[in-house]
Enzyme design. Structure first.
Site, PDB file in Angstrom:
ATOM      1  N   HIS A 128       0.686  -1.390  -0.067  1.00 12.26           N
ATOM      2  CA  HIS A 128      -0.107   0.045  -0.120  1.00 12.26           C
ATOM      3  C   HIS A 128       0.607   1.259  -0.096  1.00 12.26           C
ATOM      4  O   HIS A 128       0.392   2.217  -0.478  1.00 12.26           O
ATOM      5  CB  HIS A 128      -0.993   0.079   1.246  1.00 12.26           C
ATOM      6  CG  HIS A 128      -2.025  -1.240   1.308  1.00 12.26           C
ATOM      7  ND1 HIS A 128      -2.868  -1.226   0.050  1.00 12.26           N
ATOM      8  CD2 HIS A 128      -2.284  -1.835   2.264  1.00 12.26           C
ATOM      9  CE1 HIS A 128      -3.777  -2.236   0.552  1.00 12.26           C
ATOM     10  NE2 HIS A 128      -3.289  -2.731   1.577  1.00 12.26           N
ATOM     11  N   ASP A 164      -3.600 -10.693  -2.015  1.00 13.61           N
ATOM     12  CA  ASP A 164      -3.850 -10.055  -0.521  1.00 13.61           C
ATOM     13  C   ASP A 164      -5.376  -9.749  -0.715  1.00 13.61           C
ATOM     14  O   ASP A 164      -5.936  -9.574  -1.668  1.00 13.61           O
ATOM     15  CB  ASP A 164      -3.133  -9.009  -0.339  1.00 13.61           C
ATOM     16  CG  ASP A 164      -3.223  -8.242   1.191  1.00 13.61           C
ATOM     17  OD1 ASP A 164      -2.286  -8.497   1.888  1.00 13.61           O
ATOM     18  OD2 ASP A 164      -4.187  -7.488   1.343  1.00 13.61           O
ATOM     19  N   HIS A 166      -6.767  -7.103   0.276  1.00 15.59           N
ATOM     20  CA  HIS A 166      -6.874  -5.891  -0.193  1.00 15.59           C
ATOM     21  C   HIS A 166      -6.360  -5.500  -1.650  1.00 15.59           C
ATOM     22  O   HIS A 166      -5.428  -5.903  -1.765  1.00 15.59           O
ATOM     23  CB  HIS A 166      -6.039  -4.866   0.902  1.00 15.59           C
ATOM     24  CG  HIS A 166      -6.761  -4.990   2.274  1.00 15.59           C
ATOM     25  ND1 HIS A 166      -6.096  -5.875   3.161  1.00 15.59           N
ATOM     26  CD2 HIS A 166      -7.877  -4.396   2.846  1.00 15.59           C
ATOM     27  CE1 HIS A 166      -6.628  -5.834   4.367  1.00 15.59           C
ATOM     28  NE2 HIS A 166      -7.770  -4.943   4.146  1.00 15.59           N
ATOM     29  N   ASP A 253      -4.466 -12.574   4.264  1.00 15.43           N
ATOM     30  CA  ASP A 253      -5.851 -11.769   5.128  1.00 15.43           C
ATOM     31  C   ASP A 253      -7.048 -12.209   4.186  1.00 15.43           C
ATOM     32  O   ASP A 253      -8.185 -11.586   4.678  1.00 15.43           O
ATOM     33  CB  ASP A 253      -5.719 -10.245   5.254  1.00 15.43           C
ATOM     34  CG  ASP A 253      -4.974  -9.627   4.080  1.00 15.43           C
ATOM     35  OD1 ASP A 253      -4.991 -10.305   3.022  1.00 15.43           O
ATOM     36  OD2 ASP A 253      -4.787  -8.379   4.382  1.00 15.43           O
TER      37      ASP A 253
HETATM   38 ZN    ZN Z   1      -4.198  -6.929   3.175  1.00 21.99          ZN
END
Ligand code: ZN
Length: 388
Positions: A128, A164, A166, A253
């Site tokens: 990120h 992931d 996200h 995750d």
């Molecule tokens: Zn994540």
């Protein structure tokens, strides 16, 4: 096949706070579990050194590095997103973050210089972090830094695959207008999860149109549906792009017990993903595979088993899902949690999947079609041709 594992206890210093969800105990528990199962027997870890400023500046601006360096003595810095609840300031923040980035560069170098075909840095995957600010627990974007390093060391076509939960927003942003890097992110739908980006319509810019690919999936998606969607989108694009190396961000995750997100995968699904990455690297990227860690907040019941499977897959020492976890690991893990600790390497979840049939048959197919319609024509592929 030669493989390298980046590891040093010093990587545990990337600890945003004692009660932050991204807790380094997950790395410690993973290494302990892998060792207890014999996965790392005879493996000499590659000890990283911190990335110097000129390497970090491949992706980040100098003023941001300065902000990270001074943060522990200066305090909250909202402009650089330092001192927020997501990105708390900690002592040694710059050094710990630079070491993680150094680990991913070291892994990339092992492959680029011919000493390894595969390399893994579990502490990496901080996908990120943005050019000029921290974001989503990530200070320096080791994924983008390693990719940039590879671009300067003989690689001209790099595929980045991010599984992931996200969206891999920082890596996508770093190469949005660079046709040499294809970023593929498979994640929980941005309408239902931070950071709110990663729609199928985000494609890349200018000459790079079609090299940013997003496959958002609905909350609740389980192993078999996830794998069906993945295989309906990813292999075709890699075949068309012909990368020289596959870089994967292996965030765990997506696990069904993860406290921060709502996909419903198991450690068995994660094992299947990592094996698929290995197969894809072999088939479409000359066997070159750089694997990075990522998110994962189910610190005891999720991440250690998933990433032990990742280490085993990278090393071609696949762990049978039915393997019993040695007592030396379970007794240690039990001292850290009130919940039952896992005792085997499986959650007994089925991971066989039915190939997508070219139309909308099950819920996840709607998302498959949306992504294929957005991006496949840009690579000369037919959105509804199952062979593409
Ligand atoms: Zn994540």
């Amino acid at each position: 096949m030669r493989a390298t594992v980046v590891w040093d206890e010093a990587l545990l210093a990337y600890k945003l706070s004692n009660d932050h969800p991204l807790h380094p105990v997950r790395l410690d528990l993973t290494m302990r579990l892998a060792r207890s199962l014999g996965v790392l027997e005879g493996v000499e870890p590659l000890i990283p050194t911190p990335a110097p400023d000129d390497e970090l500046e491949r992706v980040h601006v100098a003023s941001y590095l300065e902000a990270v360096r001074r943060a522990p003595s200066h305090g909250d810095d909202p402009v650089h997103q330092l001192g927020t609840s997501d990105n708390p300031i900690f002592e040694g923040m710059h050094d710990a973050s630079a070491l993680v980035a150094g680990g991913s560069i070291a892994a990339a170098r092992e492959i680029a210089e011919g000493r390894a075909d595969r390399a893994v840095n579990l502490s990496g995957g901080l996908h990120h972090a943005m050019r000029d600010h921290a974001w989503g627990f990530c200070v320096y974007n080791d994924c983008a830094i390693a990719i940039s390093w590879l671009l300067d060391h003989g690689y001209t076509r790099i595929a980045y695959l991010d599984t992931d939960v996200h969206h891999g927003d920082g890596v996508q942003a770093a190469f949005l207008d660079d046709p040499r890097v294809m970023t593929i992110s498979v994640h929980q739908h941005p309408r239902t999860l931070w950071p709110g980006t990663g729609f199928a319509s985000e494609l890349g810019e200018g000459a790079a149109a079609g090299t940013a690919i997003n496959l958002p999936l609905p909350p609740g998606t389980r192993d078999q549906a996830w794998l069906r969607a993945f295989h309906a989108v990813v292999p075709g694009l890699l075949r068309a792009f012909e990368p020289q190396i596959l870089v994967t961000q292996c965030g765990a995750d997506t696990h069904h017990e993860d406290p921060l997100a709502e996909l419903s995968l198991t450690v068995d699904g994660h094992r299947a993903i990592y094996r698929a990455c290995r197969d894809l690297a072999a088939e479409y990227a000359g066997g070159k595979w750089l694997a990075l860690g990522g998110g994962g907040y189910n610190l005891i019941r999720g991440v250690p088993r998933s990433w032990t499977h990742l280490l085993a897959t990278v090393l071609d020492r696949d762990v049978d899902p039915d393997r019993t976890i040695p007592a030396e690991w379970t007794s240690h893990a039990a001292t850290l949690s009130n919940r039952p600790v896992p005792t085997t390497m499986t959650e007994e979840a089925p991971t066989d999947w039915t190939p997508w049939g070219g139309y909308t048959e099950v819920d996840v197919d709607r998302f498959v079609l949306e992504t294929r319609r957005a991006v496949f024509p840009l690579h000369g592929l037919e959105p509804q041709n199952v062979l593409d």
